[in-house]
Design an enzyme around this catalytic site. Structure first.
Site, PDB file in Angstrom:
ATOM      1  N   VAL A 149      -4.349   4.216  13.992  1.00  0.00           N
ATOM      2  CA  VAL A 149      -2.981   3.774  13.742  1.00  0.00           C
ATOM      3  C   VAL A 149      -3.053   2.314  13.437  1.00  0.00           C
ATOM      4  O   VAL A 149      -3.592   1.545  14.103  1.00  0.00           O
ATOM      5  CB  VAL A 149      -1.978   4.235  14.879  1.00  0.00           C
ATOM      6  CG1 VAL A 149      -0.771   3.810  14.625  1.00  0.00           C
ATOM      7  CG2 VAL A 149      -2.198   5.705  15.434  1.00  0.00           C
ATOM      8  N   SER A 150      -2.560   1.738  12.488  1.00  0.00           N
ATOM      9  CA  SER A 150      -2.264   0.566  12.347  1.00  0.00           C
ATOM     10  C   SER A 150      -1.120  -0.116  12.594  1.00  0.00           C
ATOM     11  O   SER A 150       0.020   0.679  13.116  1.00  0.00           O
ATOM     12  CB  SER A 150      -2.543   0.135  10.532  1.00  0.00           C
ATOM     13  OG  SER A 150      -1.504   0.724  10.124  1.00  0.00           O
ATOM     14  N   THR A 151      -0.694  -1.576  12.508  1.00  0.00           N
ATOM     15  CA  THR A 151       0.436  -1.917  12.836  1.00  0.00           C
ATOM     16  C   THR A 151       1.691  -1.670  12.070  1.00  0.00           C
ATOM     17  O   THR A 151       2.899  -1.827  12.511  1.00  0.00           O
ATOM     18  CB  THR A 151       0.350  -3.341  13.175  1.00  0.00           C
ATOM     19  OG1 THR A 151      -0.126  -3.928  12.155  1.00  0.00           O
ATOM     20  CG2 THR A 151      -0.595  -3.746  14.433  1.00  0.00           C
ATOM     21  N   GLU A 204       2.005   0.937   9.699  1.00  0.00           N
ATOM     22  CA  GLU A 204       2.210   2.283   9.277  1.00  0.00           C
ATOM     23  C   GLU A 204       2.129   3.271  10.389  1.00  0.00           C
ATOM     24  O   GLU A 204       1.036   3.678  10.594  1.00  0.00           O
ATOM     25  CB  GLU A 204       1.191   2.564   8.258  1.00  0.00           C
ATOM     26  CG  GLU A 204      -0.054   2.414   8.346  1.00  0.00           C
ATOM     27  CD  GLU A 204      -1.236   2.756   7.499  1.00  0.00           C
ATOM     28  OE1 GLU A 204      -1.036   3.238   6.394  1.00  0.00           O
ATOM     29  OE2 GLU A 204      -2.390   2.750   7.658  1.00  0.00           O
ATOM     30  N   GLN A 205       3.326   3.378  11.012  1.00  0.00           N
ATOM     31  CA  GLN A 205       3.208   4.428  12.269  1.00  0.00           C
ATOM     32  C   GLN A 205       3.683   5.862  11.882  1.00  0.00           C
ATOM     33  O   GLN A 205       4.051   6.617  12.834  1.00  0.00           O
ATOM     34  CB  GLN A 205       4.227   3.865  13.131  1.00  0.00           C
ATOM     35  CG  GLN A 205       3.884   2.377  13.550  1.00  0.00           C
ATOM     36  CD  GLN A 205       2.604   2.362  14.246  1.00  0.00           C
ATOM     37  OE1 GLN A 205       2.073   3.181  14.981  1.00  0.00           O
ATOM     38  NE2 GLN A 205       1.718   1.149  14.309  1.00  0.00           N
TER      39      GLN A 205
END
Length: 244
Positions: free
Chosen positions: A16-18, A20-21
Site C-alpha cells: 500500500v502506497s501513500t 493510492e489507498q
C-alpha cells in the site's frame, strides 16, 4: 520450476502506497485468500510494505525482500499478490522481480489472473498490465505535483516527503543545497554517458548519499531522478560530508 518446490504452497505479498489507498491491505488479503482457497493452496507467509510506492527499488522494500526470503526458506512454488500493480508500477522492476522469483524456481501469480504466462494471450495481458500500471503511476505523480504547486501558489502549507533536491521550510518547498549538489553530480555523469550502475558507484565514491536508510544508490532511483530532466550547469567535485 525447480525440483523440491511445493506447488501447494505460496507466499503472499501486500503493498500500500501513500497516494493510492483504493486497494487496502484487507482487500488485498481477501482477494489472495479467495484465490488460494479456489486452488487448494496454503499461504505459508504474509509480507507487507506500507507507504511504499510501486516504483521503489526492490531492495528498498523490506516486505518484498522478506517475501523472497520466505519463498526460498519454505520452498513455496508461488509468490502471489492481489494485482500486478501491487508488485510494481514500473515495467523494468516488474521484469526484475520475475527474474528473481524464477531463479528461486518459483513463479509470480496474482489473484486477478493477470500473471498467467502459460498462454500467448496471458503473456501479452501481463505486459500490458505492467505498462498501464506504470502509466497510472505517472498520472498520479503529475496530479500530485500539480496539486502541490497550486497549494504553494496559494501560500498553503504542503506536507509529505518533498522531491529529492528540496525540503520543507515553513510550509514551503525550498531547495536543499546538499541534495542539489548531488543532482548536479548526477547530471554531469549522465552527460559523460555513464551507465546508471557506474553513476551509483561514482556517487558513492564521492560521498554522496541517497535518502535510503543505508544511503546506497539504486538504478531505479537514479533513473527516476534522471527523468526529471536537466536543471542547469552541474559542477564536478566531491559531495559534502553526510549528504542525505
Amino acid at each position: 520450476m525447480r525440483r523440491g518446490v511445493d506447488s501447494s504452497l505460496a507466499v503472499a505479498y501486500l503493498r500500500v502506497s501513500t497516494d493510492e489507498q483504493h486497494l487496502g491491505p484487507e482487500a488485498q488479503r481477501a482477494a489472495i485468500e479467495s484465490w488460494a482457497r479456489a486452488r487448494g493452496i496454503h499461504v505459508v507467509a504474509w509480507h507487507e510494505d506500507k507507504n511504499v510506492g510501486g516504483a521503489q527499488a526492490l531492495e528498498q522494500r523490506p516486505g518484498l525482500m522478506a517475501a523472497l526470503a520466505s519463498l526460498r526458506a519454505s520452498r513455496a512454488a508461488t509468490l502471489v499478490a492481489a494485482k500486478r500493480d501491487r508488485l510494481a508500477r514500473d515495467v523494468e522492476l516488474a521484469g526484475a522481480l520475475e527474474v528473481r522469483v524464477r531463479r528461486l524456481g518459483a513463479r509470480v501469480a496474482t489473484a486477478d489472473g493477470t500473471s498467467d504466462k502459460h498462454t500467448t494471450d496471458g503473456r501479452l495481458l501481463m505486459r500490458m498490465v505492467d505498462v498501464f500500471a506504470e502509466h497510472e503511476r505517472a498520472v498520479i505523480r503529475d496530479r500530485t505535483r500539480a496539486a502541490l504547486a497550486a497549494k504553494r501558489a496559494r501560500g498553503e502549507r504542503v506536507s509529505g516527503q518533498p522531491p529529492y533536491g528540496f525540503r520543507h521550510e515553513a510550509g514551503r518547498l525550498v531547495a536543499d543545497e546538499r541534495e542539489q549538489l548531488v543532482l548536479q553530480q548526477l547530471e554531469q555523469l549522465l552527460e559523460r554517458g555513464l551507465s546508471l550502475r557506474q553513476i551509483a558507484a561514482a556517487l558513492t565514491a564521492r560521498g554522496c548519499r541517497s535518502r535510503a536508510p543505508d544511503g546506497r544508490w539504486h538504478k531505479t532511483t537514479l533513473a527516476r531522478l534522471a527523468r526529471r530532466g536537466p536543471t542547469g550547469h552541474r559542477p564536478d567535485g566531491p559531495c559534502p560530508e553526510n549528504v542525505r
